[in-house]
Design an enzyme around this catalytic site. Sequence first.
Site, PDB file in Angstrom:
ATOM      1  N   GLU A  43      37.352 114.736  72.812  1.00 25.10           N
ATOM      2  CA  GLU A  43      37.782 115.106  71.464  1.00 25.10           C
ATOM      3  C   GLU A  43      38.159 116.588  71.383  1.00 25.10           C
ATOM      4  O   GLU A  43      39.052 116.968  70.630  1.00 25.10           O
ATOM      5  CB  GLU A  43      36.691 114.774  70.445  1.00 25.10           C
ATOM      6  CG  GLU A  43      36.312 113.302  70.380  1.00 25.10           C
ATOM      7  CD  GLU A  43      37.510 112.400  70.110  1.00 25.10           C
ATOM      8  OE1 GLU A  43      38.459 112.841  69.435  1.00 25.10           O
ATOM      9  OE2 GLU A  43      37.520 111.250  70.591  1.00 25.10           O
TER      10      GLU A  43
ATOM     11  N   HIS B 185      41.697 117.063  72.268  1.00 26.04           N
ATOM     12  CA  HIS B 185      42.549 116.743  71.119  1.00 26.04           C
ATOM     13  C   HIS B 185      42.622 117.923  70.160  1.00 26.04           C
ATOM     14  O   HIS B 185      43.699 118.356  69.751  1.00 26.04           O
ATOM     15  CB  HIS B 185      41.985 115.542  70.353  1.00 26.04           C
ATOM     16  CG  HIS B 185      42.195 114.214  71.006  1.00 26.04           C
ATOM     17  ND1 HIS B 185      43.406 113.806  71.509  1.00 26.04           N
ATOM     18  CD2 HIS B 185      41.341 113.178  71.209  1.00 26.04           C
ATOM     19  CE1 HIS B 185      43.290 112.587  71.999  1.00 26.04           C
ATOM     20  NE2 HIS B 185      42.052 112.184  71.837  1.00 26.04           N
TER      21      HIS B 185
END
Length: 909
Positions: free
Chosen positions: A165, A168
């Site tokens: 994550e 991202h």
Amino acid sequence: MTHGDKAGTVCCLKIATLLVALSPELLFLGAGVQLRDNGYDGLLIAINPRVSEDQNLIPNIKEMVTEASFYLFNATKRRVFFRNTKILIPAMWKANNYSKVKQESYEKANVIVTASSGAHGGDPYTLQYRGCGKEGKHIYFTPDFLLNDDLTAGYGSRGRVFVHEWAHLRWGVFDEYNNEKPFYINGQNQIEVTRCSSDITGIFVCEKGPCPQENCITSELFQGGCMFLYNSTQNAAASIMFMQSLSSVVEFCNASTHNQEAPNRQNQMCSLRSTWDVISDSTDFHHSSPMNGTELPPPPTFSLVQAGDKVVCLVLDVSSKMAEADRLLRLQQAAEFYLMQIVESHTFVGIVSFNSNGEIRAQLHQINNDDDRKLLVSHLPATVSADPETSICSGLKRGFEVAEKLNGKAYGSVLILVTSGHDEHISNCLLTVFSSGSTIHTIALGASADKNLEELSHLTGGLKFFVPDKSTSNSMIDAFSRISSGTGDIFQQCIQTSGPPDIELFEPNGRKYYTHNFTINQALRTARLWIPGTAQPGPWTYALNNTHHSLQSLKVTVTSRASHSAEPPATVEAFVEKDSTSFPDPVMIYANVRKGFYPILNATVTATIEPETEGPVTLKLLDDGAGADVIKNDGIYSRYFFSFAVNGRYSLKVHVNHSPSISALGLHSFPGSHAMYVPGYITNGNIQMNVPRKSLGRSEEEQKWGFSRTSSGGSFSVLGVPAGPHPDALPPCRIIDLEAVQVEEEVTLSWTAPGEDFDQGQANSYEIRMSKSLQNIQNDFNNAILVNTSKLNPQPAGTKEIFTFSPKLFINGPEHQPDGETQESHRIYVAIRTIDKNSLKSAVSNIAQASLFILPNSAPVLARDDLILKGVLIAMGLIGIICLTIVVTHCILNKKRRADRKENEIELL
């Protein structure tokens, strides 16, 4: 250069000099996560106030970040790690020697721990609203993910998921899997799994167990019940953005391991670049080198901070500049609205005014009832002074004094600074602002407001607003409406809607309110109506009647709060990608429209942009996955804005309207980029399925009524706007949603039409090219084979385009193949470039792929003309055989008759 320009330059130099002198701790206040000496400082993780207190939650967060730090360090080849992290504890959790917050708040957090995040309750995800290589908004984890160890079988360890994550969020890379397209046909006419890298192994599984891949092929390409389960033991080291749960995976895909053919979002958004290529090109890597030696970095340190009592101080300009354009009156109206409607109960509020000196008008007073609010309203400044000087530092100094009265420090307090003046000495108090621990929201009134005012907001993580000098503008009230305590509890926040009421108001059930029902404040020229209880759902209507002989500007604002804690309200958050731009670079405008954490789809979202002079501009925002909008149906509506009228500040407001509809919520959509959940593995030849994720349903009753919302998006500034007509410097925007589908012998392309200028207007023409080679069309688009588009005329921006062509001649014709590629490819690659009327060209689109599918191990499929010819030949052959049979039969019968007659004659003799 004018005197004013010189003063501004000197001020900027003073600010730069002061920043160098500040300690690193102060330097990073309000600046978000910063990379220093290979370590990330300032990571902020906030726990939503609605999350129940759990003694295991904080230790698990610490363990996750610690594991992630070492995993990230190795994955980035000794480049980066997490040095220190702050965890923001909800105010209602029991005090446990937590430190007091400074500028930290829920809205500023990089990572948010909150309840259900979508259709699958435990999915970690990152909200990405911008393109490849650009930072996202937040990472979301649920308490279930952080506390339920059973989920790690499907996701992998929490530290690995955090790194997935983080990539991202920080570096703007995208997922390398695709749940909607789990398989594809490669250039060698073979079934491939959408994965990166292709070295990750597994087997096909049908409904009854393992099966050969041929069983997954039908006339429509793939059997619906098929899946591909991966072996739990692998040798592949990549990729973290595909399957971080595998123990062997410790790297991001690079140029040698990246699968450019896979139909995933990383290839679509990043022009087939590997995740490591994008990460290596980030600012983080440009400003750092790998650490020497073999030692691991130290584990991250953690500090736990908790908000105390909410403290707000209004710091209001009363210099003579405030007499212009009714600035003071509009400030009084907006401040009264804020005190009576917006600021939360139990908040401590103080008021300060300033010109060349600051004055405390009201010490901190806690709001517990309506009388407390009225008392504070009575302390608002009523007159403008004759003093033309504006000392912003004097006002802030008095504001800090007020905020410190409660606990001896201003830590965690909020100052709302409103001014129209210019102050050459604003840099003198920057160190005080840094060390105060306060968050400063700034509201600039008119074109004369100090150009460096927004620096105070930037340094403390505050919001910034601009209010133009227009009697019809509601920007002042919009600005105050946007400011909340920053706790993250949307159930306690006041939501600004657009519609009801004034003078004559009609509820949906027919009940009426008139002027005498309103509370009138003659001095501030306001009328206010508070309706107790739960508001009637449905359309409210109002009528305004001007009883004066002259024209009047009447402004209506409506606010409401959530009716009960079990049902989150619909909200809108408006913002821009960057605070400033230079002509002709556009500003990207965003509106995040949600109900709780579910994206709201099919809403009508309109942005209103007001410059310092000239009239407002309206712009419809879209959630169509094209142009400025990165992902379709994620609840983030976007658009480019470039209609710059003048230099200076621009104010942004967004209005959202949604008619009653059962299909309002994206119940099954994923609002961001997710860590892959693996349903099961193949271990020692056996299928081992993981625990299914919990799916959360929704009732249709909750979506019965429409709604309207309004939110300020703050302000931004523009420089370099030419005085005369603007030259055409804007090409069409890049197409990012090109898709190709093969039907029989034709290929159908679909995409969203860009505009003449970015995503607005109507372009002039399309240039479509195709190739058998992915590398050819990627690296040399201009020399790929040109498709005839003479009959294809671009539609207005936002329209869905569909174009069908036959690649038959192209497939049968010669084309140079790179070394190592087979000539027997049955796959083509297509890309588009858009051209405007002045021959400005867009960037090349994402590359779409089409499989001209032939069943493996089957005979070649013949073309239609060949089939017709074969049919004719077969028919002629059959007719010939029939004729020959008839002739032969006839001859045999004649011969038999002659023989019979001869035999009869012999018998007679």
